[in-house]
Motif scaffolding. Structure first.
Motif, PDB file in Angstrom:
ATOM      1  N   GLU A  96      -7.447  -0.153  -9.456  1.00 18.84           N
ATOM      2  CA  GLU A  96      -6.834  -0.641 -10.689  1.00 18.84           C
ATOM      3  C   GLU A  96      -5.541   0.124 -10.951  1.00 18.84           C
ATOM      4  OE1 GLU A  96     -11.238  -0.947 -12.771  1.00 18.84           O
ATOM      5  OE2 GLU A  96     -10.247   0.918 -12.211  1.00 18.84           O
ATOM      6  N   THR A  97      -4.679  -0.461 -11.780  1.00 14.46           N
ATOM      7  CA  THR A  97      -3.545   0.304 -12.271  1.00 14.46           C
ATOM      8  C   THR A  97      -3.363  -0.024 -13.751  1.00 14.46           C
ATOM      9  OG1 THR A  97      -1.201   0.869 -11.997  1.00 14.46           O
ATOM     10  CG2 THR A  97      -1.810  -1.411 -11.544  1.00 14.46           C
ATOM     11  N   PRO A  98      -3.510   0.982 -14.639  1.00 14.37           N
ATOM     12  CA  PRO A  98      -3.794   2.378 -14.329  1.00 14.37           C
ATOM     13  C   PRO A  98      -5.261   2.596 -13.964  1.00 14.37           C
ATOM     14  CG  PRO A  98      -3.752   2.075 -16.695  1.00 14.37           C
ATOM     15  CD  PRO A  98      -3.340   0.760 -16.099  1.00 14.37           C
ATOM     16  N   THR A  99      -5.516   3.714 -13.272  1.00 16.12           N
ATOM     17  CA  THR A  99      -6.874   4.056 -12.882  1.00 16.12           C
ATOM     18  C   THR A  99      -7.096   5.546 -13.056  1.00 16.12           C
ATOM     19  OG1 THR A  99      -8.555   3.725 -11.154  1.00 16.12           O
ATOM     20  CG2 THR A  99      -6.403   4.531 -10.435  1.00 16.12           C
ATOM     21  N   TYR A 100      -8.332   5.979 -12.937  1.00 16.00           N
ATOM     22  CA  TYR A 100      -8.682   7.389 -13.096  1.00 16.00           C
ATOM     23  C   TYR A 100      -7.993   8.223 -12.020  1.00 16.00           C
ATOM     24  CZ  TYR A 100     -11.589  11.605 -12.819  1.00 16.00           C
ATOM     25  OH  TYR A 100     -12.015  12.907 -12.750  1.00 16.00           O
ATOM     26  N   TYR A 101      -7.289   9.271 -12.435  1.00 15.12           N
ATOM     27  CA  TYR A 101      -6.506  10.070 -11.494  1.00 15.12           C
ATOM     28  C   TYR A 101      -7.375  10.780 -10.451  1.00 15.12           C
ATOM     29  CZ  TYR A 101      -7.762  13.770 -14.864  1.00 15.12           C
ATOM     30  OH  TYR A 101      -8.444  14.619 -15.689  1.00 15.12           O
ATOM     31  N   GLY A 102      -8.621  11.091 -10.774  1.00 14.89           N
ATOM     32  CA  GLY A 102      -9.506  11.734  -9.811  1.00 14.89           C
ATOM     33  C   GLY A 102      -9.742  10.862  -8.592  1.00 14.89           C
ATOM     34  N   GLY A 142       1.967   4.909  -7.875  1.00 11.96           N
ATOM     35  CA  GLY A 142       3.387   4.579  -7.827  1.00 11.96           C
ATOM     36  C   GLY A 142       4.119   5.100  -9.048  1.00 11.96           C
ATOM     37  N   PRO A 143       5.416   4.822  -9.150  1.00 15.60           N
ATOM     38  CA  PRO A 143       6.229   5.311 -10.277  1.00 15.60           C
ATOM     39  C   PRO A 143       6.032   4.455 -11.526  1.00 15.60           C
ATOM     40  CG  PRO A 143       7.591   4.049  -8.779  1.00 15.60           C
ATOM     41  CD  PRO A 143       6.221   4.088  -8.154  1.00 15.60           C
ATOM     42  N   ARG A 144       4.875   4.584 -12.151  1.00 13.46           N
ATOM     43  CA  ARG A 144       4.540   3.720 -13.281  1.00 13.46           C
ATOM     44  C   ARG A 144       3.934   4.523 -14.435  1.00 13.46           C
ATOM     45  NH1 ARG A 144       2.053   1.185  -8.644  1.00 13.46           N
ATOM     46  NH2 ARG A 144       3.540  -0.291  -7.779  1.00 13.46           N
ATOM     47  N   HIS A 145       3.880   3.894 -15.580  1.00 14.39           N
ATOM     48  CA  HIS A 145       3.176   4.392 -16.766  1.00 14.39           C
ATOM     49  C   HIS A 145       3.773   5.689 -17.319  1.00 14.39           C
ATOM     50  CE1 HIS A 145       0.465   1.361 -15.371  1.00 14.39           C
ATOM     51  NE2 HIS A 145      -0.048   2.103 -14.405  1.00 14.39           N
ATOM     52  N   PHE A 146       5.054   5.949 -17.067  1.00 11.00           N
ATOM     53  CA  PHE A 146       5.672   7.160 -17.596  1.00 11.00           C
ATOM     54  C   PHE A 146       5.750   7.134 -19.129  1.00 11.00           C
ATOM     55  CE2 PHE A 146       7.571   7.057 -13.269  1.00 11.00           C
ATOM     56  CZ  PHE A 146       7.071   8.269 -12.836  1.00 11.00           C
ATOM     57  N   ASN A 147       5.800   5.947 -19.705  1.00  8.29           N
ATOM     58  CA  ASN A 147       5.878   5.854 -21.158  1.00  8.29           C
ATOM     59  C   ASN A 147       4.499   5.620 -21.793  1.00  8.29           C
ATOM     60  OD1 ASN A 147       5.888   3.221 -19.980  1.00  8.29           O
ATOM     61  ND2 ASN A 147       6.531   2.362 -21.935  1.00  8.29           N
ATOM     62  N   PRO A 169       0.843  -1.201   0.000  1.00  5.65           N
ATOM     63  CA  PRO A 169       0.000   0.000   0.000  1.00  5.65           C
ATOM     64  C   PRO A 169       0.874   1.245   0.000  1.00  5.65           C
ATOM     65  CG  PRO A 169      -0.724  -1.570   1.672  1.00  5.65           C
ATOM     66  CD  PRO A 169       0.588  -2.059   1.171  1.00  5.65           C
ATOM     67  N   VAL A 170       0.479   2.247  -0.770  1.00  3.06           N
ATOM     68  CA  VAL A 170       1.280   3.469  -0.851  1.00  3.06           C
ATOM     69  C   VAL A 170       0.388   4.675  -0.593  1.00  3.06           C
ATOM     70  CG1 VAL A 170       2.952   2.498  -2.468  1.00  3.06           C
ATOM     71  CG2 VAL A 170       0.921   3.655  -3.355  1.00  3.06           C
ATOM     72  N   GLU A 171       0.988   5.708  -0.023  1.00  2.24           N
ATOM     73  CA  GLU A 171       0.293   6.977   0.128  1.00  2.24           C
ATOM     74  C   GLU A 171       0.305   7.710  -1.199  1.00  2.24           C
ATOM     75  OE1 GLU A 171       1.986   9.165   3.312  1.00  2.24           O
ATOM     76  OE2 GLU A 171       1.353   7.736   4.857  1.00  2.24           O
ATOM     77  N   VAL A 172      -0.808   8.321  -1.547  1.00  3.82           N
ATOM     78  CA  VAL A 172      -0.941   9.004  -2.825  1.00  3.82           C
ATOM     79  C   VAL A 172      -0.474  10.445  -2.678  1.00  3.82           C
ATOM     80  CG1 VAL A 172      -2.504   9.581  -4.702  1.00  3.82           C
ATOM     81  CG2 VAL A 172      -2.917   7.523  -3.330  1.00  3.82           C
ATOM     82  N   SER A 173       0.310  10.912  -3.654  1.00  4.41           N
ATOM     83  CA  SER A 173       0.784  12.297  -3.641  1.00  4.41           C
ATOM     84  C   SER A 173       0.831  12.808  -5.076  1.00  4.41           C
ATOM     85  CB  SER A 173       2.171  12.381  -2.989  1.00  4.41           C
ATOM     86  OG  SER A 173       2.629  13.712  -2.967  1.00  4.41           O
ATOM     87  N   LEU A 174      -0.357  13.097  -5.603  1.00  2.00           N
ATOM     88  CA  LEU A 174      -0.461  13.453  -7.019  1.00  2.00           C
ATOM     89  C   LEU A 174      -1.169  14.778  -7.279  1.00  2.00           C
ATOM     90  CD1 LEU A 174      -1.545  10.003  -8.521  1.00  2.00           C
ATOM     91  CD2 LEU A 174       0.610  11.156  -8.981  1.00  2.00           C
ATOM     92  N   SER A 175      -1.766  15.382  -6.279  1.00  8.97           N
ATOM     93  CA  SER A 175      -2.661  16.511  -6.515  1.00  8.97           C
ATOM     94  C   SER A 175      -1.980  17.669  -7.232  1.00  8.97           C
ATOM     95  CB  SER A 175      -3.275  16.994  -5.196  1.00  8.97           C
ATOM     96  OG  SER A 175      -2.262  17.342  -4.264  1.00  8.97           O
TER      97      SER A 175
END
Length: 472
Positions: A203-209, A439-444, A90-96
């Motif tokens: 899910e990953t990827p999932t809706y950023y909202g 997490g650190p994913r989907h950069f490409n 489990p990870v804390e989200v920090s995307l806002s």
């Protein structure tokens, strides 16, 4: 658990090596699940999970009632190759802050808008909607002026309930609570069944909202590997449920954003069964459900006999984003969710409910949705073709089943964050893939909106994006 993980990854790697070395060739059938469980001395479930990972990687093709086959080279090229595999922490989200940065350009009219997921104005019946709004507010002026009950206007909730008449388990009017869009419904659901510090499966990827909602409410995310065609890996999800790792699960089963898949009815039933068996609330975001091209795709809520699914939806994507009219069917969590609604926004605006009741009872909304599905299917197909033609070789796009977004896999580890900056300087707004994961994913990867019909300006913008990607 660690031993199980080791076996699962070790066997997957062995099968992968045998396929790459030519021991099993493209189109050749692999041994059965039972046979491999005997060969490796592991459980059938472990072999099933190995196959699921290899399918996600595009290395094998699972054909129902036929067996498991080595995928062709062309098929493998079109599968996502960077899906994260469970188990993860489990990870804390920090995307806002990142998301706000990527969203802000949408308000600039001069840009080519390929970022925000939304059908274009020109394919929506704006004049008809506004004319109907003027009519209902004139005929029902006092109702439009006054507060509405949290359960909503009776005529509106009646129409919503009628939409579920073909569900195995229909939604009743009494179970509905009207919200200010789908995001309020999701937020209320999360507040109802989780507390600060709890972990939610996504899910990953999932809706950023959804990820931002977790961040603001200080919940953690446990990302579950998600297949471009089948959705969440149910085996992995069950492990999280079984070991008590999550307090809730947030999922989209129809035209998921950004992958675009629609889960089969069988997998939806299985998903609800798991939630019920392990008493884990399932929060279902069905905002794109009405846009599934084939139509009549039931939500997971349709199979919810125990009331474990909190169903969230709105008309923001299918009709009018500015109306901010959504609803939630909380099942067994109704009482607590209603309390939270009353202390947050009390009720939802009256005029939009009067409007939607009119548009639905007249049959106009159903007719509009049929046309919208056909239009979006054409637009996503044409936009995808233009992208594949303009972008570098190795670019991947999986065909969506609904909605108006394309999840574009970039070759050679091209960083979509850099592409965002370059595109913006050239008057083009896109959305990089990294914000669709905690997490650190989907950069490409990048998500492109296909809500606008292909025209000369849009085609030129796609060609420019392709040139920028080739420059990497």
């Amino acid at each position: 658990m660690a031993h199980e993980r080791f076996l699962y990854e070790s066997i997957s790697q062995q099968l992968r090596n045998q396929i790459r070395s030519g021991t099993y060739r493209a189109g050749e059938r692999l041994p059965s699940v039972r046979r491999l469980s005997q060969v490796f001395g592991v459980s059938i479930n472990t072999v099933v999970q190995c196959f699921r990972q290899l399918e996600i990687d595009g290395i094998i093709d699972i054909r129902p009632r036929s067996g498991v086959f080595v995928a062709s080279a062309s098929a493998a090229r079109h599968q996502p190759t960077t899906v994260t595999h469970f188990p993860s922490l489990p990870v804390e989200v920090s995307l806002s802050e990142d998301i706000l940065h990527y969203m802000e350009p949408h308000m600039e009219e001069h840009l080519v808008h390929l970022g925000i997921a939304l059908p274009a104005r020109e394919i929506m019946p704006i004049e008809r909607i506004l004319r109907s709004l003027r009519e209902v507010t004139r005929k029902h002026a006092l109702q439009a002026w006054d507060y509405m009950h949290p359960h909503g206007h009776d005529a509106f909730t009646h129409q919503l309930a009628r939409r579920s008449l073909n569900y195995p388990v229909p939604i009743t009017q009494e179970d509905l609570i009207i919200t200010n869009g789908c995001m309020e419904a999701i937020e209320l659901a999360l507040r109802t069944v989780t507390r600060r510090g709890d972990t939610v499966a996504v899910e990953t990827p999932t809706y950023y909202g959804a990820l931002v909602a977790l961040e603001v409410m200080q919940r953690k995310a446990l990302e579950i590997p998600t297949h471009y065609r089948d959705g969440m890996c149910l085996y992995t999800l069950e492990q999280a449920f079984k070991h008590g790792r999550v307090s809730a699960c947030l999922v989209s089963c129809n035209a998921q954003n950004p992958l675009g898949f629609t889960m089969s009815a069988e997998r939806k039933r299985k998903l609800v069964e798991l939630a019920t068996r392990y008493s884990v609330p399932l929060i279902e975001n069905d905002i794109w459900g009405d846009t599934v091209y084939a139509g009549n795709a039931l939500p997971a809520k349709a199979y919810d006999e125990a009331g474990m699914v909190i169903y969230c939806n709105s008309f923001s994507k299918s009709l009018m984003p500015g109306m901010r009219l959504g609803w939630v069917a909380p099942g067994r969590f109704h009482h607590r969710l209603r309390e939270l609604k009353q202390i947050s926004s009390i009720t939802t605006a009256s005029a939009p409910q009067l409007l939607m009741a009119r548009l639905m009872e007249s049959g106009f909304y159903a007719q509009h949705v049929q046309q919208l599905r056909r239009q979006l299917a054409v637009q996503t197909r044409e936009t995808a073709a233009a992208v594949l033609e303009a972008f570098p070789a190795g670019t991947r796009i999986d065909t969506p089943t609904g909605g108006c977004v394309l999840w574009v896999g970039l070759p050679n580890r091209i960083d979509s964050r850099v592409l965002f900056d370059r595109a913006l300087t050239n008057g083009i707004h896109i959305f990089p893939g990294n914000v669709f994961s905690a997490g650190p994913r989907h950069f490409n990867y990048l998500r492109l909106n296909a809500g606008t019909p292909i025209n000369a300006r849009l085609h030129q913008a796609i060609n420019q994006l392709g040139e920028m990607a080739r420059a990497f």
